[in-house]
Design a protein around this motif. Sequence first.
Motif, PDB file in Angstrom:
ATOM      1  N   TYR A  16     118.674  27.102  35.627  1.00 53.64           N
ATOM      2  CA  TYR A  16     119.025  27.908  34.467  1.00 53.64           C
ATOM      3  C   TYR A  16     118.335  27.447  33.181  1.00 53.64           C
ATOM      4  O   TYR A  16     117.891  28.264  32.384  1.00 53.64           O
ATOM      5  N   PHE A  17     118.263  26.139  32.978  1.00 56.71           N
ATOM      6  CA  PHE A  17     117.867  25.621  31.664  1.00 56.71           C
ATOM      7  C   PHE A  17     116.590  24.788  31.655  1.00 56.71           C
ATOM      8  O   PHE A  17     116.122  24.413  30.580  1.00 56.71           O
ATOM      9  N   LEU A  43     128.163  16.917  29.424  1.00 55.67           N
ATOM     10  CA  LEU A  43     127.213  18.026  29.596  1.00 55.67           C
ATOM     11  C   LEU A  43     127.094  18.815  28.298  1.00 55.67           C
ATOM     12  O   LEU A  43     128.093  19.158  27.673  1.00 55.67           O
ATOM     13  N   LYS A  44     125.861  19.086  27.936  1.00 50.54           N
ATOM     14  CA  LYS A  44     125.590  19.915  26.758  1.00 50.54           C
ATOM     15  C   LYS A  44     124.558  20.951  27.145  1.00 50.54           C
ATOM     16  O   LYS A  44     123.454  20.622  27.599  1.00 50.54           O
ATOM     17  N   ILE A  45     124.905  22.220  26.969  1.00 46.84           N
ATOM     18  CA  ILE A  45     123.987  23.308  27.317  1.00 46.84           C
ATOM     19  C   ILE A  45     123.845  24.263  26.142  1.00 46.84           C
ATOM     20  O   ILE A  45     124.753  24.404  25.319  1.00 46.84           O
ATOM     21  N   PRO A  46     122.696  24.914  26.021  1.00 46.42           N
ATOM     22  CA  PRO A  46     122.515  25.872  24.923  1.00 46.42           C
ATOM     23  C   PRO A  46     123.268  27.167  25.192  1.00 46.42           C
ATOM     24  O   PRO A  46     123.457  27.582  26.340  1.00 46.42           O
ATOM     25  N   LEU A  47     123.709  27.791  24.129  1.00 44.93           N
ATOM     26  CA  LEU A  47     124.356  29.092  24.210  1.00 44.93           C
ATOM     27  C   LEU A  47     123.498  30.102  23.467  1.00 44.93           C
ATOM     28  O   LEU A  47     123.549  30.202  22.246  1.00 44.93           O
ATOM     29  N   ASN A  48     122.679  30.788  24.197  1.00 46.41           N
ATOM     30  CA  ASN A  48     121.846  31.839  23.593  1.00 46.41           C
ATOM     31  C   ASN A  48     121.540  32.861  24.652  1.00 46.41           C
ATOM     32  O   ASN A  48     121.813  32.686  25.839  1.00 46.41           O
ATOM     33  N   SER A  51     135.118  32.808  22.225  1.00 45.89           N
ATOM     34  CA  SER A  51     135.442  32.851  23.653  1.00 45.89           C
ATOM     35  C   SER A  51     134.718  33.970  24.384  1.00 45.89           C
ATOM     36  O   SER A  51     134.723  34.015  25.619  1.00 45.89           O
ATOM     37  N   LYS A  52     134.089  34.882  23.636  1.00 43.75           N
ATOM     38  CA  LYS A  52     133.353  35.975  24.257  1.00 43.75           C
ATOM     39  C   LYS A  52     131.885  35.624  24.503  1.00 43.75           C
ATOM     40  O   LYS A  52     131.136  36.424  25.074  1.00 43.75           O
ATOM     41  N   LYS A  53     131.499  34.440  24.082  1.00 46.06           N
ATOM     42  CA  LYS A  53     130.126  33.999  24.301  1.00 46.06           C
ATOM     43  C   LYS A  53     129.850  33.921  25.794  1.00 46.06           C
ATOM     44  O   LYS A  53     130.727  33.540  26.577  1.00 46.06           O
ATOM     45  N   ASN A  83     130.013  25.859  19.729  1.00 46.88           N
ATOM     46  CA  ASN A  83     129.693  26.476  18.450  1.00 46.88           C
ATOM     47  C   ASN A  83     128.736  27.628  18.740  1.00 46.88           C
ATOM     48  O   ASN A  83     128.643  28.081  19.880  1.00 46.88           O
ATOM     49  N   SER A  84     128.035  28.094  17.761  1.00 41.82           N
ATOM     50  CA  SER A  84     127.165  29.249  17.979  1.00 41.82           C
ATOM     51  C   SER A  84     125.944  28.914  18.819  1.00 41.82           C
ATOM     52  O   SER A  84     125.288  29.815  19.364  1.00 41.82           O
TER      53      SER A  84
END
Length: 355
Positions: free
Chosen positions: A327-328, A347-352, A256-258, A292-293
Amino acid sequence: MESDKKNLSFSKQKIALILIFFWIVYILFDYVTTALIRFSYGKPFFSSIKLFGTTMYIIQLITIFIVYFIIAPKFLKKINWKSILIALVFSFSTFIIIRYLIEQIITDYLFGLVNYPTKTAISYYIYDNLHYGSFIVFSSLFLWMTLHSIHTLKQNNIIEKEKKEAEINFLKSQINPHFLFNTLNNIYSLVSVNSPHSLKAIENLSAIMRFTTYETNKDKIEIEREIDYINQYLDLEQIRYGEKFYVEKEFLIENSKKLIHPYIISPLIENAIKHGVVKDINHPIKINLKTNSEYLEISVSNKINQHQKDETSGIGLTNLKKRLNYYFGNNYNFEIKNDYETFHIYLKIPLNDEN
């Protein structure tokens, strides 16, 4: 942004150093090449530079500066065959005139020596200097076009960045009024019937407005903050509709801190509530969010409200689409399915850290 502008172009001092460095490298290359030729004929590798060898290097340095700072900026503002041809004519003319002044007039006055016999035909003098001046003229013009292209590219990048930042700020400014119109309508309906839930609704709205006022102005926020906002929003709608508010939600958050860009997933839920049917127990609004990560995925589906006619319909999703592009780029997946009975969004977005 101001620091970008300060670093946008090379200062004249930096350019002068670049030109002098180029000139020194050329002198060393020319000297070594000539020395190798001498050495191949059995002569000493090292030898002193004679008068007209020295004057030639001086002529080349002066030509480089005049071509770079005067001729190229004047005639190569728009690079085409005509402008290049004119720049070449003036550059070669500059080299020839400077060489004549130094090696036919100044050296004659100082040392009594000239490089070309006084009876040398003008046509031959010009032809011979086209040969001697070709490298320095072409390389000077090429150097200017290269540095000018770098400057232009940096300028275009900064302009594009400013344009996108202005656009994203404009889109964010549209978010708050759009949401405020919705929630104030909800509270108005509660107050109008003296509902005991009015104070709770105002409390929820206060929390929501703190989010839209402070969090959406940040570049990134923790996922849990956006989820808190969503829960506050759903609580507010629950108060409005009472027991006949059918929403099924599932949040599977790995971390949740991502960090994510603010107000990315909320518009999907707001759109479903605003334009969907929330009172049908057989067709509840379904919200599935998981992370996920590497990725965040959310799907929202709702039964379409066939009786609702709203001129502002789609503002939230249109703004969201623009912000996703900013953004992406192409590194996200945004799908909408509408069969005129059910509206489904995925919707699917990268988390990095890069986005």
